[in-house]
Write a protein that holds these residues in place. Structure first.
Motif, mmCIF file in Angstrom:
data_model
loop_
_atom_site.group_PDB
_atom_site.id
_atom_site.type_symbol
_atom_site.label_atom_id
_atom_site.label_comp_id
_atom_site.label_asym_id
_atom_site.label_seq_id
_atom_site.Cartn_x
_atom_site.Cartn_y
_atom_site.Cartn_z
ATOM 1 N N ALA C 134 15.939 19.652 14.531
ATOM 2 C CA ALA C 134 16.371 21.035 14.328
ATOM 3 C C ALA C 134 17.836 21.100 13.896
ATOM 4 N N ARG C 135 18.583 20.027 14.125
ATOM 5 C CA ARG C 135 19.991 20.000 13.709
ATOM 6 C C ARG C 135 20.133 19.454 12.293
ATOM 7 N N ASP C 136 18.985 19.174 11.664
ATOM 8 C CA ASP C 136 19.004 18.822 10.256
ATOM 9 C C ASP C 136 19.820 17.564 9.970
ATOM 10 N N THR C 137 19.536 16.515 10.714
ATOM 11 C CA THR C 137 20.251 15.263 10.473
ATOM 12 C C THR C 137 19.277 14.124 10.700
ATOM 13 N N ASP C 138 19.540 13.016 10.059
ATOM 14 C CA ASP C 138 18.642 11.877 10.270
ATOM 15 C C ASP C 138 19.375 10.685 10.879
ATOM 16 N N GLU C 139 20.597 10.946 11.384
ATOM 17 C CA GLU C 139 21.313 9.866 12.066
ATOM 18 C C GLU C 139 22.027 10.437 13.287
ATOM 19 N N VAL C 140 21.890 9.763 14.414
ATOM 20 C CA VAL C 140 22.619 10.188 15.606
ATOM 21 C C VAL C 140 23.407 9.002 16.150
ATOM 22 N N VAL C 141 24.522 9.292 16.791
ATOM 23 C CA VAL C 141 25.274 8.221 17.442
ATOM 24 C C VAL C 141 24.929 8.232 18.932
ATOM 25 N N LYS C 142 24.904 7.044 19.508
ATOM 26 C CA LYS C 142 24.468 6.931 20.903
ATOM 27 C C LYS C 142 25.476 6.188 21.761
ATOM 28 N N VAL C 143 25.654 6.659 22.973
ATOM 29 C CA VAL C 143 26.425 5.912 23.973
ATOM 30 C C VAL C 143 25.424 5.110 24.781
ATOM 31 N N LYS C 144 25.811 3.933 25.142
ATOM 32 C CA LYS C 144 24.961 3.081 25.968
ATOM 33 C C LYS C 144 24.380 3.871 27.138
ATOM 34 N N SER C 145 23.083 3.756 27.279
ATOM 35 C CA SER C 145 22.424 4.503 28.346
ATOM 36 C C SER C 145 21.165 3.779 28.786
ATOM 37 N N MET C 146 21.051 3.499 30.063
ATOM 38 C CA MET C 146 19.872 2.814 30.572
ATOM 39 C C MET C 146 18.643 3.703 30.484
ATOM 40 N N LYS C 234 26.655 14.491 13.487
ATOM 41 C CA LYS C 234 26.426 15.865 13.949
ATOM 42 C C LYS C 234 25.894 15.898 15.375
ATOM 43 N N VAL C 235 25.149 14.840 15.720
ATOM 44 C CA VAL C 235 24.504 14.835 17.031
ATOM 45 C C VAL C 235 24.802 13.513 17.739
ATOM 46 N N ALA C 236 25.109 13.616 19.011
ATOM 47 C CA ALA C 236 25.278 12.403 19.825
ATOM 48 C C ALA C 236 24.288 12.454 20.995
ATOM 49 N N ILE C 237 23.881 11.250 21.411
ATOM 50 C CA ILE C 237 22.992 11.150 22.568
ATOM 51 C C ILE C 237 23.666 10.248 23.603
ATOM 52 N N SER C 238 23.675 10.716 24.840
ATOM 53 C CA SER C 238 24.303 9.909 25.889
ATOM 54 C C SER C 238 23.409 9.866 27.112
ATOM 55 N N GLY C 239 23.772 8.993 28.030
ATOM 56 C CA GLY C 239 23.233 9.048 29.381
ATOM 57 C C GLY C 239 24.289 9.695 30.249
ATOM 58 N N ALA C 240 24.175 9.529 31.539
ATOM 59 C CA ALA C 240 25.213 10.032 32.430
ATOM 60 C C ALA C 240 25.311 9.107 33.620
ATOM 61 N N ASN C 241 26.527 8.885 34.071
ATOM 62 C CA ASN C 241 26.690 8.106 35.295
ATOM 63 C C ASN C 241 26.537 8.990 36.529
ATOM 64 N N PHE C 242 27.067 10.191 36.424
ATOM 65 C CA PHE C 242 26.985 11.113 37.548
ATOM 66 C C PHE C 242 26.815 12.530 37.024
ATOM 67 N N ALA C 243 26.098 13.345 37.795
ATOM 68 C CA ALA C 243 26.015 14.769 37.517
ATOM 69 C C ALA C 243 26.323 15.482 38.823
ATOM 70 N N THR C 271 22.198 14.838 26.448
ATOM 71 C CA THR C 271 22.340 13.846 27.517
ATOM 72 C C THR C 271 21.004 13.680 28.223
ATOM 73 N N VAL C 272 20.554 12.424 28.306
ATOM 74 C CA VAL C 272 19.298 12.130 29.004
ATOM 75 C C VAL C 272 19.656 11.454 30.315
ATOM 76 N N MET C 273 19.173 12.002 31.400
ATOM 77 C CA MET C 273 19.619 11.537 32.709
ATOM 78 C C MET C 273 18.458 11.478 33.691
ATOM 79 N N GLY C 274 18.366 10.375 34.407
ATOM 80 C CA GLY C 274 17.375 10.285 35.485
ATOM 81 C C GLY C 274 17.703 11.290 36.572
ATOM 82 N N ILE C 275 16.668 11.828 37.206
ATOM 83 C CA ILE C 275 16.916 12.881 38.201
ATOM 84 C C ILE C 275 17.683 12.390 39.421
ATOM 85 N N GLU C 276 17.822 11.075 39.560
ATOM 86 C CA GLU C 276 18.482 10.556 40.761
ATOM 87 C C GLU C 276 19.993 10.410 40.600
ATOM 88 N N LYS C 277 20.504 10.740 39.423
ATOM 89 C CA LYS C 277 21.929 10.490 39.146
ATOM 90 C C LYS C 277 22.850 11.539 39.749
#
Ligand code: SF4
Lengths: 269, 257, 506
Positions: C134-146, C234-243, C271-277
């Protein structure tokens, strides 16, 4: 003191020199040792392999056998093994609890409270570090994982060894690294176990020691097997065997595995 | 089909209910096992140090901060308000000569292959709320101002040689400086894209421990926070630490008292 | 590289394994299931042990990081108190997870973020892919995320024509080599500098042709390669260490600045995050920001930690999506004994001290979660039969260093018990049946002093085949022992027989 000896199944069957040395040592220090005949095993092998249901009767037998210590029949229970002491202290009541045996679980915890690994008994309960031993050999000490981490015996074994007349204690590199035994791990993951063993054997050989000692014959059996296979000439001996040795009745490191076939390690009494 | 939110929450309640809530640490009341019941927070033992033994800004604290910063390859300077402008002016051009067209295929690390500077004199970006006195003496340096209302583009930020910001708080024991995006510290991009970051920290902003800093920052938790401990670094190749990857490769910390 | 082979059976793990010939650039390939691939643990371990280069790389890296960790932990006077607090906070989080997740959702939403919930990997991947498209891009940058490794997000995006560029140096190396991470923190720990140089030269189009294997130069090549992507994504994907539940704040802890780039420069952040974070309060950060860096990289503090709360107008991404992922976590939570595996803050200290991990590396575990934590987390997440609970000597080194005091050895024992009951229910293979029968017999013999007296005399029979006090060769299964070590000759007399003889003489 009246002290009940839990010999451990492996030492009873395979390395009787260790519990025999405990008897010699404690009697020399003026204590009475009893061996409750009903004992067999603490259940650790079953627990650690995941056979918790099969562990239940084994644990029950141990608790039943040593329960009199809680009534003052004996003052303490001594175990010449860090991992068996660890299992008694940290696993037995859990196993019984899971089986729904709540009062037996409480009894297990009460017995565990009065159960000590050998170096703990000597240093903490009996308050001795110099047991009057004589052992004129170069020795290195491997702190077994369960003595070190489950029990936290710290430097008690080394303090005991340093007080032994004639003994030269050689520091072991990477001492705290596991030897790779891990009970059934040595069979289920035989190659990985062997790789860990190789590294342990190499560090032991590097010390130039004549004798490798530890508080657990299970780990000694493993490292000793590697030392023998490598033709290193280093002999494994339990801490108790060294502490039992005196000028009058010296324990001489035997050829293979403290010379069990010959009379050399006979502890005179 | 239930929606994912409802299902996950009910799975969790089921999981906690089925396994009773004895998982709570000492202090949790056992009655909370049933689904949907709001559980009271359990008591967390907090025996750790909530503050250091030294006062913020004290000599002892500053000494620790400097030691930690230097250990992580930040460059530390101490100065007074009177000398600050001159120091800043000196720091900017000092490093900007190394600047190159990063991202071009002939880009090489300065340590490997020095190239001709792209611009003869340095350019510096500052957040609009910065103390104007600080930048007053930067003769010969082009000073550009950035704000949320009038932001520089990424490409423009990539053109400047350095950034000068203030800070919110610094932690001595960990060698950390925290920016919270206020007007004297600027947007996060401003302190990120330029290759040299000069960060001015007042000595009274230096606390000894992490908890002191967290509690201070907790007053405005919604601000975007950047905790900086030395220049960017990686240890991904044989765990050998290399300073300077994507963030500013040079970090100057100026302690102002 | 992944070709689907058909029915995924419990023990059908794919991928060539860690032994893919030393010296080759290509890694193990991207498996169909990131939580279950490759050979069985003992087999994969064996292959890894045969790879001398791998063992040297691992041995050097883990010993370096162990030393660093020990030094910086040693300088914290209240380390044990911090561990106690960390452990208690996580226990509290699990007990109150539904309420805390709702609180987090409320706070993120109030600050302009959008919260999504995903039951499993497929659902999470779908959500992310739709957002990106939906953001009209075919490349995203990612931060290391388990978490995104665990759900195979990159592969899922690739199927939709979206390229996900890993920006952490080690993840980039792994991605370029079509490999899998072998460590939680240093995913390319199995590669040395020369291998990395070769991977860059072959797989990174803009790598300088005269690139050497000096780590600094390699890092600079990665910087140059990624710089334009950061500045234009345009778009980045990350995990999270803490929420943080009570503020809606998210935190990412990193070193290189690639995290800051991803979290700052693009217009949209997912940001994709496990519910236990979760952690309950902002103040709880004071515990974890002390525990995590020292435990993981052995630094007093990692170079960069970013925290953001929803959207900040005029600063950073103006659109923020948070995907809360279950994917098996609620199954773990339901197991009271194993639940503590969810306390993990992914510091990787347990890997670095593990004597098994140190020798076999991460790929042998056949999961994105290797090492001791992987051995307890992976089987619980999948719920399948697994040999991972046995991949440990129970030496306890992991428990000793774990910053949140997860009693990994005890959980391993619990999971072994679970394995035993699972195999008891099924027909089981021959080995399982042999084990089970042996354990039953031993249980009988060891539950009574008189029976044990007789049993303890049996080993004496082996004296017939001993030479010079040792036995060098036994038939299977004793051969598993004697292949690498001698067995000491059993004694003529058991201890209790000696004792009775002595008593008789009295
Ligand atoms: S289990 Fe503990 S030591 Fe291992 S990665 Fe998780 S937090 Fe770190």
């Amino acid at each position: 003191m009246r002290i009940a000896l839990a010999a451990t199944c492996i030492a009873d069957a395979m390395f009787p020199q260790a519990p025999r040395a405990v008897v010699t040592l404690l009697e020399r220090l003026g204590h009475e040792v009893v061996f409750p005949a009903g004992q067999a095993c603490c259940g650790q092998m079953h627990v650690n392999t995941g056979y918790l249901a099969d562990a239940v009767p084994v644990v029950q037998n141990h608790v039943r056998t040593f329960a009199p210590v809680t009534d003052g029949e004996w003052d303490a229970v001594v175990v010449p093994s860090g991992s068996c002491t660890g299992s008694i202290r940290h696993q037995q009541s859990m196993v019984l609890e899971r089986a729904g045996l709540h009062s037996e679980a409480r009894a297990a915890a009460a017995v565990a409270e009065l159960t000590y690994e050998l170096s703990e008994l000597l240093v903490d309960v009996l308050g001795v570090t110099d047991v009057g031993a004589w052992f004129p050999h170069r020795v290195t000490y491997h702190p077994t994982c369960h003595s070190l981490r489950m029990l936290g015996v710290g430097d008690k074994p080394e303090r005991l060894l340093r007080a032994v007349e004639g003994l030269e204690l050689a520091p072991l590199a990477e001492a705290e690294g596991c030897c790779g035994f891990g009970g059934t791990f040595s069979l289920k993951n035989a190659e990985t176990s062997a790789a860990m063993l190789d590294d342990k054997v190499a560090t032991v050989v590097d010390t130039g020691a004549e004798v490798l000692t530890a508080g657990d014959w299970s780990c000694l059996m493993h490292i000793g097997g590697g030392l023998s296979r490598g033709g290193t000439g280093v002999r494994p001996m339990h801490l108790a065997e060294i502490l039992a040795s005196t000028r009058e009745s010296p324990v001489v490191p035997g050829r293979h595995g403290s010379g069990r076939s010959g009379a050399t390690t006979e502890v005179a009494r | 089909m239930t929606d994912a939110r409802t299902e996950i929450l009910s799975r969790i309640r089921g999981a906690l209910g089925s396994a009773d809530s004895s998982a709570g640490a000492a202090g949790t009341t056992g009655a909370a096992g049933t689904a949907g019941v709001t559980r009271a927070p359990s008591v967390v033992p907090r025996e750790y140090r909530s503050a250091g033994e030294h006062a913020p800004g004290s000599d002892a604290v500053l000494e620790v901060l400097i030691d930690r910063l230097v250990d992580y390859k930040a460059e530390v300077h101490r100065t007074t308000p009177k000398d600050l402008p001159r120091l800043l002016a000196r720091l900017i051009p000092q490093r900007s000569a190394e600047r190159q067209v990063v991202g071009s295929s002939d880009y090489r690390s300065p340590d490997v292959l020095p190239t001709t500077p792209s611009t003869p004199r340095g350019a510096v970006v500052v957040p609009h709320g910065i103390d104007q006195a600080w930048v007053s003496a930067m003769g010969g340096v082009e000073v550009r101002t950035d704000s949320r209302e009038a932001p520089l583009s990424a490409a423009e930020l990539d053109e400047v040689d350095a950034v000068v910001t203030a800070a919110r708080v610094a932690v001595a024991e960990t060698g950390t400086i925290v920016l919270d995006g206020e007007a004297d510290q600027g947007r996060r991009a401003v302190s990120l894209v330029p290759d040299v970051h000069v960060c001015v920290v007042r000595t009274d902003q230096v606390v000894q421990t992490v908890p002191e800093a967290v509690r201070l920052l907790g007053a405005d938790p919604e601000r975007p926070l950047t905790w900086i401990s030395g220049p960017s670094a990686t240890s991904d190749i044989e765990l050998e630490r290399v300073e300077g990857v994507h963030g500013p490769r040079t970090l100057h910390v100026v302690l102002l008292s | 590289m992944s070709t689907f082979l058909g029915m995924p059976a419990a023990r059908d793990r794919r991928g060539p394994g860690p032994d893919a010939a030393p010296g080759t650039l290509s890694g193990v390939g991207r498996p169909e299931d990131p939580l279950h691939w490759g050979a069985s643990f003992p087999d994969a371990a064996k292959a890894a042990l045969d790879n001398g280069q791998l063992r040297r790389n691992l041995g050097k890296a883990t010993s370096t990081i162990r030393t660093k960790r020990a030094r910086v932990v040693g300088e914290v006077p209240d380390w044990e108190a911090l561990r106690d607090a960390g452990s208690a906070v996580k226990t509290d989080v699990m007990a109150r997870l539904p309420e805390l997740l709702e609180e987090l959702e409320r706070n993120v939403t109030a600050r302009g973020g959008v919260v999504h919930w995903a039951r499993d990997a497929a659902e999470a991947n779908r959500i992310v892919a739709d957002l990106v498209r939906a953001r009209d891009t075919d490349e995203v940058v990612k931060v290391k995320s388990m978490a995104t490794q665990e759900i195979g997000l990159n592969e899922a995006l690739a199927e939709e024509g979206i390229a996900a560029v890993e920006t952490d140096l080690a993840e980039l190396i792994v991605q370029l080599a079509d490999d899998m991470p072998s460590h939680i923190l240093v995913p390319a720990i199995h590669r040395n500098r020369t291998e990395i140089r070769d991977i860059f030269l072959e797989r990174m189009a803009d790598a300088p042709p005269d690139l050497t294997d000096v780590p600094r130069e390699l890092a600079m090549a990665a910087r140059a390669h990624l710089r334009r992507k950061f500045l234009s994504a345009k778009v980045a994907i990350s995990g999270a260490n803490f929420a943080v539940a009570d503020t809606g704040t998210l935190a990412v802890v990193e070193s290189e600045g690639n995290g800051r780039m991803c979290l700052t420069m693009p217009e949209t952040l997912i940001t994709v995050m496990g519910i236990e974070k979760l952690i309950p309060t902002f103040d709880d950060l004071e515990v974890f920001l002390q525990l995590l860096p020292r435990s993981s990289t052995g630094e007093r503090m990692n170079p960069y930690t970013s925290m953001w709360t929803g959207v900040t107008p005029g600063d950073g991404p103006q659109e923020f999506h948070l995907v809360l992922l279950d994917n098996g976590r609620t199954k773990v939570l339901a197991d009271e004994a194993g639940r503590a595996a969810l306390h993990c803050i992914r510091c990787s200290a347990c890997l670095n001290v593990c004597p098994v991990y140190e020798r076999v590396g991460g790929h042998a575990y056949g999961s994105v979660y290797p090492g001791p934590i992987g051995a307890i987390l992976t089987p619980q997440l999948t719920g399948e039969e697994s040999d991972l609970p046995y991949a440990s000597t129970l030496c306890g080194a992991c428990y000793e260093v774990c910053p949140v005091k997860i009693d990994i050895p005890s959980i391993l024992v619990e999971l072994r018990a679970r394995e035993v009951s699972m195999t008891a229910g099924s027909a089981g293979d021959t080995a399982d049946r042999v084990w089970s029968a042996a354990m039953k017999a031993a249980s009988f013999a060891m539950a009574d002093g008189a029976r044990f007296r007789r049993a303890a005399r049996v080993p004496r029979l082996l004296r017939a085949i001993s030479r010079n006090g040792v036995i060098r060769k036994l038939p299977f299964p004793g051969s598993l022992w004697t292949r690498s070590r001698d067995l000491m000759e059993p004694p003529k007399q058991t201890f209790r027989d000696w004792w009775d003889g002595r008593e008789d003489q009295r």
